[in-house]
Scaffold this active site. Structure first.
Site, PDB file in Angstrom:
ATOM      1  N   LYS A 183       0.930  -1.194  -0.079  1.00 39.27           N
ATOM      2  CA  LYS A 183       0.123  -0.040   0.098  1.00 39.27           C
ATOM      3  C   LYS A 183       0.945   1.057  -0.010  1.00 39.27           C
ATOM      4  CE  LYS A 183      -1.856   3.036   1.846  1.00 39.27           C
ATOM      5  NZ  LYS A 183      -1.490   4.377   1.343  1.00 39.27           N
ATOM      6  N   GLU A 258       9.744   1.705  10.836  1.00 37.50           N
ATOM      7  CA  GLU A 258      10.720   2.841  10.577  1.00 37.50           C
ATOM      8  C   GLU A 258      10.058   4.118  10.567  1.00 37.50           C
ATOM      9  OE1 GLU A 258      13.736   1.775  10.356  1.00 37.50           O
ATOM     10  OE2 GLU A 258      13.715  -0.018   9.425  1.00 37.50           O
ATOM     11  N   CYS A 292      14.216  11.192   6.219  1.00 35.76           N
ATOM     12  CA  CYS A 292      13.769  10.724   7.590  1.00 35.76           C
ATOM     13  C   CYS A 292      15.101  11.034   8.510  1.00 35.76           C
ATOM     14  CB  CYS A 292      13.417   9.430   7.688  1.00 35.76           C
ATOM     15  SG  CYS A 292      14.236   8.121   6.858  1.00 35.76           S
ATOM     16  N   GLU A 390       9.416  17.084  14.158  1.00 37.39           N
ATOM     17  CA  GLU A 390      10.016  16.891  12.649  1.00 37.39           C
ATOM     18  C   GLU A 390       9.299  17.721  11.715  1.00 37.39           C
ATOM     19  OE1 GLU A 390       8.720  13.183  10.922  1.00 37.39           O
ATOM     20  OE2 GLU A 390      10.789  12.758  10.156  1.00 37.39           O
TER      21      GLU A 390
HETATM   22  P1  NAD Z   1       2.607   8.853   7.030  1.00 42.04           P
HETATM   23  O1  NAD Z   1       2.649   8.110   8.516  1.00 42.04           O
HETATM   24  O2  NAD Z   1       1.411   9.743   7.110  1.00 42.04           O
HETATM   25  O3  NAD Z   1       2.123   7.682   5.768  1.00 42.04           O
HETATM   26  C1  NAD Z   1       2.816   6.551   5.461  1.00 42.04           C
HETATM   27  C2  NAD Z   1       2.025   5.439   5.020  1.00 42.04           C
HETATM   28  O4  NAD Z   1       1.003   5.116   5.990  1.00 42.04           O
HETATM   29  C3  NAD Z   1       1.032   6.090   3.795  1.00 42.04           C
HETATM   30  O5  NAD Z   1       1.131   5.010   3.007  1.00 42.04           O
HETATM   31  C4  NAD Z   1      -0.187   6.031   4.878  1.00 42.04           C
HETATM   32  O6  NAD Z   1      -1.194   5.979   3.692  1.00 42.04           O
HETATM   33  C5  NAD Z   1      -0.267   5.029   5.523  1.00 42.04           C
HETATM   34  N1  NAD Z   1      -1.015   5.218   6.718  1.00 42.04           N
HETATM   35  C6  NAD Z   1      -1.666   6.494   7.264  1.00 42.04           C
HETATM   36  N2  NAD Z   1      -2.591   6.179   8.191  1.00 42.04           N
HETATM   37  C7  NAD Z   1      -2.614   4.884   8.231  1.00 42.04           C
HETATM   38  C8  NAD Z   1      -3.321   3.945   9.102  1.00 42.04           C
HETATM   39  N3  NAD Z   1      -4.246   4.565   9.926  1.00 42.04           N
HETATM   40  N4  NAD Z   1      -3.279   2.550   8.922  1.00 42.04           N
HETATM   41  C9  NAD Z   1      -2.378   2.086   7.992  1.00 42.04           C
HETATM   42  N5  NAD Z   1      -1.758   2.958   7.206  1.00 42.04           N
HETATM   43  C10 NAD Z   1      -1.743   4.117   7.135  1.00 42.04           C
HETATM   44  O7  NAD Z   1       3.789   9.189   6.693  1.00 42.04           O
HETATM   45  P2  NAD Z   1       4.331   9.997   5.425  1.00 42.04           P
HETATM   46  O8  NAD Z   1       3.752  11.606   5.856  1.00 42.04           O
HETATM   47  O9  NAD Z   1       4.007   9.433   4.085  1.00 42.04           O
HETATM   48  O10 NAD Z   1       5.742   9.910   5.562  1.00 42.04           O
HETATM   49  C11 NAD Z   1       6.633  10.928   6.013  1.00 42.04           C
HETATM   50  C12 NAD Z   1       7.289  10.099   7.493  1.00 42.04           C
HETATM   51  O11 NAD Z   1       7.736   8.986   7.106  1.00 42.04           O
HETATM   52  C13 NAD Z   1       8.098  10.987   8.156  1.00 42.04           C
HETATM   53  O12 NAD Z   1       7.673  11.141   9.743  1.00 42.04           O
HETATM   54  C14 NAD Z   1       9.554  10.158   8.010  1.00 42.04           C
HETATM   55  O13 NAD Z   1      10.727  10.600   8.881  1.00 42.04           O
HETATM   56  C15 NAD Z   1       9.033   8.968   7.962  1.00 42.04           C
HETATM   57  N6  NAD Z   1       9.978   8.165   7.348  1.00 42.04           N
HETATM   58  C16 NAD Z   1      10.658   7.327   7.989  1.00 42.04           C
HETATM   59  C17 NAD Z   1      11.961   6.529   7.607  1.00 42.04           C
HETATM   60  C18 NAD Z   1      12.753   5.836   8.349  1.00 42.04           C
HETATM   61  O14 NAD Z   1      13.378   4.918   7.676  1.00 42.04           O
HETATM   62  N7  NAD Z   1      12.722   5.680   9.471  1.00 42.04           N
HETATM   63  C19 NAD Z   1      12.100   6.771   5.988  1.00 42.04           C
HETATM   64  C20 NAD Z   1      11.226   7.357   5.248  1.00 42.04           C
HETATM   65  C21 NAD Z   1      10.326   8.235   5.913  1.00 42.04           C
END
Ligand code: NAD
Length: 498
Positions: A183, A258, A292, A390
């Site tokens: 997804k 992550e 990230c 962040e």
């Molecule tokens: P997000 O948490 O908003 O979304 C990530 C994914 O989760 C998307 O596909 C979204 O549709 C899905 N999602 C959202 N709500 C959900 C739910 N209730 N149940 C299941 N899935 C759900 O994050 P984002 O804004 O897409 O990405 C940015 C974030 O990701 C930042 O915090 C960044 O630091 C983090 N990130 C971490 C790493 C790492 O390896 N630690 C790498 C890249 C990004």
């Protein structure tokens, strides 16, 4: 400003379930925006519960009845190498689509495609070299580990470097013989739609790879709560991670998380200042700051603080903001207007909390699109929101420190613990600081360059569990212990009388 539109954009973005491209069962769609204009450029299928059910059923069938989990590692490895070959051969097209959809500068999107290919190659190699433990108690017992794929893995990914991050989960999940439902993030579904064609061309059997687009609250939520999905690998925000944790708890699923970061870059007075400035500028402004592991808090020793701030601000002012497809662009457009509003709100908060020395809003000449000028705040106090939270955009907070102890206390003074960057020419200090800093990954006198064999993951609110190298293999497999008696089985004779 004219924008380059890539050739070969599909007419719409669909799911890929059981080897076929399909719309949502109920016909639902969502708008995908072009970050440079914020106009809708395509519609994507919006997966609902029923679509996730169909994808999970296909993946479960492929796992229970199909050849994939039973194939020899070498056979799966060959398929994975073919995937890598195809990704590499489509590097330019992939980068164009990724840059168009996400607003990432084209030169940086190119690196992501190569890295995505490498993720498949790496796990293709690892799976054939994999050996498992065996333990012998001479003359008595032999024990060995039977490693098995687990089943349907649910992979949920964010929108920053989407294709690369998807490959990071797809590579090990498939190499180990699982079947998957991916997804991808709703802001950036375009590049994920290429996987269907790539996997088909590489010979991945139908049902092994399934893709369901859609919103997190609908498609993502249904995947997390699905009883036939024993594993969830998630990358995204810490708050989403918390919710997923709770939603997965009743099913006792395997989770790999992550999450977010607010990583410190610590610059001591004895550092090679030129290198430290190059790396810390790149560390927060590359990938539009949507990274990230961005070093978004820079801690600088007081002796060099004024000089550092002045030189850093100068560099930030000169960072080239531009149209993502222009090879000269260093910072492109942020992914989506919602994210742009969030980053801009932090820029305004920062004006109350720190001394603005570069940027501070929309760059000149960019009337539309999600453009934010590289923004630098100096003299930021450790309790400021821009020090603690962040931002995930081209915004950095700089704070002075005096001693090693101060630097460590400041570095650890957040809920996050993903990465840390240390700049010093004192070897002992570098290693001792690394030992004490609360971060899953540390780079000493280095920019963020990672060997795929090393553990990747964060501590504290930045994640749970480590992937990378064999740790990913561990996450995606069960290790069953098999015990064999080599002698008589000396069982107490219950019920046998005297
Ligand atoms: P997000 O948490 O908003 O979304 C990530 C994914 O989760 C998307 O596909 C979204 O549709 C899905 N999602 C959202 N709500 C959900 C739910 N209730 N149940 C299941 N899935 C759900 O994050 P984002 O804004 O897409 O990405 C940015 C974030 O990701 C930042 O915090 C960044 O630091 C983090 N990130 C971490 C790493 C790492 O390896 N630690 C790498 C890249 C990004």
């Amino acid at each position: 400003m004219t924008q380059h539109t890539p050739a070969g954009l599909p007419e719409k973005i669909q799911h890929f379930i059981d080897g076929a491209l399909v719309d949502s069962i109920g016909g639902e769609t969502f708008d995908v925006l072009n970050p440079v204009t914020n106009e809708t450029y395509i519609q994507a299928a919006a997966g609902q519960h029923a679509d996730i059910d169909a994808a999970v059923a296909a993946a479960k069938r492929a796992f229970d009845e199909g050849p994939w989990p039973k194939m020899l590692p070498r056979e799966r490895s060959r398929v994975l190498h073919r995937i890598a070959d195809i990704v590499e051969s489509r590097d330019a097209q992939l980068a164009e689509l990724e840059s168009f959809d996400s607003g990432l500068p084209i030169t940086q999107a190119k690196g992501q495609a190569r890295r995505a290919a490498e993720n498949f190659r790496f796990f293709a190699d690892l799976i054939v070299a994999q050996h498992d433990d065996a333990f012998q108690v001479p003359g008595r017992q032999m024990n060995y580990v039977n490693r098995k794929p687990i089943g349907v893995a649910g992979l949920i990914t964010p929108w920053n470097t989407p294709f690369m991050l998807e490959s990071w989960k797809l590579g090990p999940a498939l190499a180990t013989g699982n079947t998957v439902v991916l997804k991808p993030a709703e802001f950036t579904p375009l590049s994920a739609s290429l996987w269907a064609e790539i996997f088909r061309a590489a010979g991945v059997p139908d049902g092994v790879f399934n893709l369901v687009n859609g919103l997190g609250e609908a498609a993502g939520d249904a995947l997390v709560k699905h009883p036939d999905v024993p594993l969830i690998s998630f990358t995204g925000e810490s708050s989403t991670g918390q919710l997923i944790f709770a939603n997965a708890a009743p099913h006792l699923k395997g989770l790999s998380m992550e999450l977010g970061g607010k990583s410190p870059a610590v610059v001591f007075a004895d550092a090679d200042l030129d290198s430290a400035i190059d790396a810390t500028v790149f560390g927060v402004f590359s990938l539009n700051g949507e990274r990230c592991t961005a070093g978004s808090r820079i801690l600088v020793q007081r002796d060099i603080y004024d000089e550092f701030v002045e030189r850093y601000a100068e560099r930030a002012k000169n960072v080239v903001v531009g149209e993502p497809s222009d090879p000269a662009t260093e910072v492109g457009a942020l992914v989506h207007p919602e994210h742009y509003d969030k980053v801009m709100s932090y820029v305004e908060i920062g004006k109350q909390e720190g001394r603005l020395v570069a940027g501070g809003g929309r760059p000149e000449g960019f009337e539309r699109g999600n453009y934010v000028a590289p923004t630098v705040f100096a003299d930021v106090s450790p309790d400021a929101r821009i020090f603690q939270e962040e931002i995930f955009g081209p915004v950095v907070a700089i704070t002075p420190f005096d001693t090693d102890e101060d630097a460590l206390a400041l570095a650890n003074h957040t809920k996050y613990g993903l990465a840390a960057y240390i700049w010093t020419s004192d070897l002992k200090r570098a290693h001792n600081f690394s030992q004490s800093v609360e971060a899953g990954m540390v780079w000493l006198n280095s920019n963020n360059v990672r060997d795929l064999r090393t553990p990747f993951g964060g501590v504290k609110a930045s994640g749970l569990g480590h992937e990378g190298g064999y740790r990913s293999i561990d996450f995606y497999t069960d290790q069953q212990a098999v015990h064999i008696t080599l002698n008589e089985a000396h069982s107490p004779k219950f019920g046998a009388g005297k």
